[in-house]
Design an enzyme around this catalytic site. Structure first.
Site, mmCIF file in Angstrom:
data_model
loop_
_atom_site.group_PDB
_atom_site.id
_atom_site.type_symbol
_atom_site.label_atom_id
_atom_site.label_comp_id
_atom_site.label_asym_id
_atom_site.label_seq_id
_atom_site.Cartn_x
_atom_site.Cartn_y
_atom_site.Cartn_z
ATOM 1 C CE LYS A 78 -3.938 2.062 2.512
ATOM 2 N NZ LYS A 78 -4.847 1.950 3.683
ATOM 3 C CB SER A 159 -8.169 3.983 2.702
ATOM 4 O OG SER A 159 -7.346 3.271 3.603
ATOM 5 C CB SER A 183 -8.809 1.403 5.653
ATOM 6 O OG SER A 183 -9.424 2.654 5.499
#
Lengths: 493, 95
Positions: A78, A159, A183
């Protein structure tokens, strides 16, 4: 079998048996990224050369008999984790030129264990969002689509939307992710994969771009519960560079997956039966509990009375911490700078140009609730309600070993839906945010499909530092669900 | 509690985010929407409840007050938008 179809564990076994090399496995994933990423936009940065060099080095280590636990396994990172020498954007324009000189502890742990990094994956800007539509690098598309409406592009959740979409579409065997209010678990559920937010303090936050420091936790997403367990063991561990890192042993999470659920007491919180939840999600929840009972667990109704206050509490605590954390983006030491007449003008123009609408909104809310005269009414009040939410869980866990709930209140929605009103978007995290406020581990397990063929997940919440029970329960649900459906957009399809 | 436009401008200034005049009404409406939703928390009885400050049950540990890092000015300055020697460059602050 196409190399991108391996589970992470299956890939490790295949590498160990010499069925393929890490270079071959890595190249297959890079080819899949080349083919599908223009459509999915899961990766912000692909580090193909570095990945192949790492894979080559990994093959050499394996040949020399010094293979680590993740030796040669290609992963996505990420773009919130700092990676030394590789641009790290947090999905924000304000960091679009930032190249960290250091490595986050979690990604460093994965490298230590032999992993190969394919690149950095997309996310909502500064991890603020539930649809991956707030990224400065464009939205990510969910590789799944509705059976009766394949042309409507769906969000992957957020997210960690890039992480979840990449893993679901087989552009990585697993990915790092972070979870501040849901998330990891919400995008995992939307993309039909597994993801765990471990106990607060389990993974070091050092080198992860901070959003809300008392809520942020790193965790893995992968296509099976066991794959998540394998990844978490490498990611976790005490780190003196994070003052909230827990100095506790890291157990063999993968071994815990096979423990079974016989004799476990599973809590079913009555406050999670929300009006307006689709009947399919209610039915899946009942089905999940029935599966657990069939395997010898007992299900017990419990009460978490402050549940309905969790989201509004979160939307004080998280923006307050964000407004403080994001004060560092001022155009002086790193990141984008806009010209200004004086220093204050430079700050204001830099931050207005560098932050997107949702980030600006949250900084504004956070600044307001911390400002003189309002601190007690908002921030202190929220901290007290947070204590009550945690107390609810403490009392529940005196009688149960784990709690099972739906992961999300809906399946994945269209890219242009829920974008008009911030609060509508915030409601995505209604089932997940409580675990962040209480600091507890929460696992999302792909458990079924809705009528339109979209994946739905169940969530397992456990006691602090008892991820082992969470994995055991999650594995039991996964085995019973036998989730074999595949997204339309995927490598090798 | 509803924010007026002057308060919205003051918060933007405190947050060091430039807010153009045409953006004020929309930001005001969005903030008031969120704050109106948060308002329900005032109904919760928190009498005598200790606020929860951190994310975990583990108490913070002490460490030696010792230098463990440093001497890497080039790395520290590597991402600077503007620098002069070993310093970050900014517009003139003091006349």
């Amino acid at each position: 079998m196409h190399p991108t179809d391996f589970t992470l564990r299956g890939a490790i076994e295949a590498l160990n048996e010499g069925l393929l090399t890490s270079v071959e496995l890595t190249q297959a994933h890079l080819d899949a990224i080349t083919a599908l990423n223009p459509r999915l936009n899961a990766y912000v940065t692909v580090t193909a050369e570095q990945a192949l060099a790492q894979a080559k080095a990994s093959d050499a280590r394996r040949a020399a008999g010094v293979a680590g636990p993740l030796e040669g396994v290609p992963l996505a990172i990420k773009d919130l984790f700092c990676t030394a020498g590789v641009r790290t954007t947090a999905g924000s324009r304000i960091l679009d030129n930032f190249i960290p000189p250091y490595e986050s502890t979690v990604s460093g742990n994965l490298l230590r264990d032999g992993a190969v990094f394919l690149g950095k994956v997309n996310l909502d800007e500064f991890a603020m969002g539930s649809s991956n539509t707030t990224s400065a690098f464009g939205p990510v598309e969910n590789p799944w689509s509705r059976a009766n409406d394949p042309d409507t592009r769906l969000v992957p959740g957020g997210s960690s939307g890039g992480s979840a979409a990449a893993v679901a579409a087989r552009l990585a065997l697993g990915a790092t992710a972070t979870d501040t209010g849901g998330s990891i678990r919400q995008p995992a559920a939307f993309c039909g994969i597994a993801g765990i937010k471990p106990t607060y303090g389990r993974c070091s936050r050092f080198g992860i771009v901070a959003f809300a420091s008392s809520l942020d936790q790193a965790g893995p997403v992968a296509r099976t519960v066991e794959d998540c367990a394998i990844l978490l063991r490498s990611m976790a561990g005490f780190d003196p560079k994070d003052s909230t890192s827990a100095d506790v042993p890291v157990p063999d999470f993968a071994a815990a997956c096979a423990r079974g659920v016989k004799g476990l007491r599973i809590g079913v919180p009555k406050e999670y039966r929300l009006e307006g939840t689709p009947p399919e999600i209610e039915a899946l929840w009942e089905q999940g509990l029935a599966w657990l009972r069939e395997q010898g667990a007992e299900t017990v109704e419990i009460s978490l009375p402050h549940t309905k206050y969790a989201l509004p509490t979160y939307y004080i605590v998280a923006p307050a911490e964000a407004s403080s954390n994001l004060a560092r983006y001022d155009g002086v030491r790193f990141g984008r700078r806009e010209k200004g007449a004086d220093l204050k003008d430079l700050y204001e123009r830099t931050r207005a140009a560098g932050f997107g609408a949702e980030v600006r909104r949250r900084i504004m809310i956070g600044t307001y609730v911390l400002s003189a005269g309002y601190y007690d009414a908002y921030y202190l009040k929220a901290q007290k309600i947070r204590a009550l939410i945690k107390r609810d869980f403490d009392q529940a866990f005196a009688n149960v070993d784990a709690i099972v709930t739906p992961a999300t209140p809906s399946a994945a929605f269209g890219m242009d839906e829920k974008q008009d009103d911030p609060v509508t978007m915030y409601l995505n995290d209604v089932f997940t945010v409580t675990a962040n406020l209480a600091g507890l581990p929460g696992l999302s397990v792909p458990s079924g499909l809705d009528a339109q063929g979209l994946p739905l997940g169940l969530q397992v919440i456990g006691r602090a530092f008892d991820e082992e029970t969470v994995f055991a329960v999650g594995n039991a649900i996964e085995q019973a669900a036998d989730f074999t459906a595949l997204p339309r957009l995927r490598a090798g399809a | 509690m509803s924010l007026d436009t002057a308060t919205v401008r003051r918060i933007a200034s405190l947050a060091r985010i430039r807010l153009e005049e045409p953006e004020v009404p929309r930001m005001q409406a969005e903030l008031n929407g969120i704050l109106g939703w948060i308002e329900q928390l005032q109904a919760v009885d928190t009498e005598g409840v200790e606020p929860m400050a951190g994310g975990g049950a583990v108490s913070l540990r002490m460490r030696e007050d010792a230098v463990t890092d440093g001497g890497i000015p080039e790395q520290v300055l590597a991402n600077a938008p503007d620098r002069e020697g070993e310093y970050f460059g900014v517009p003139k602050v003091v006349e």
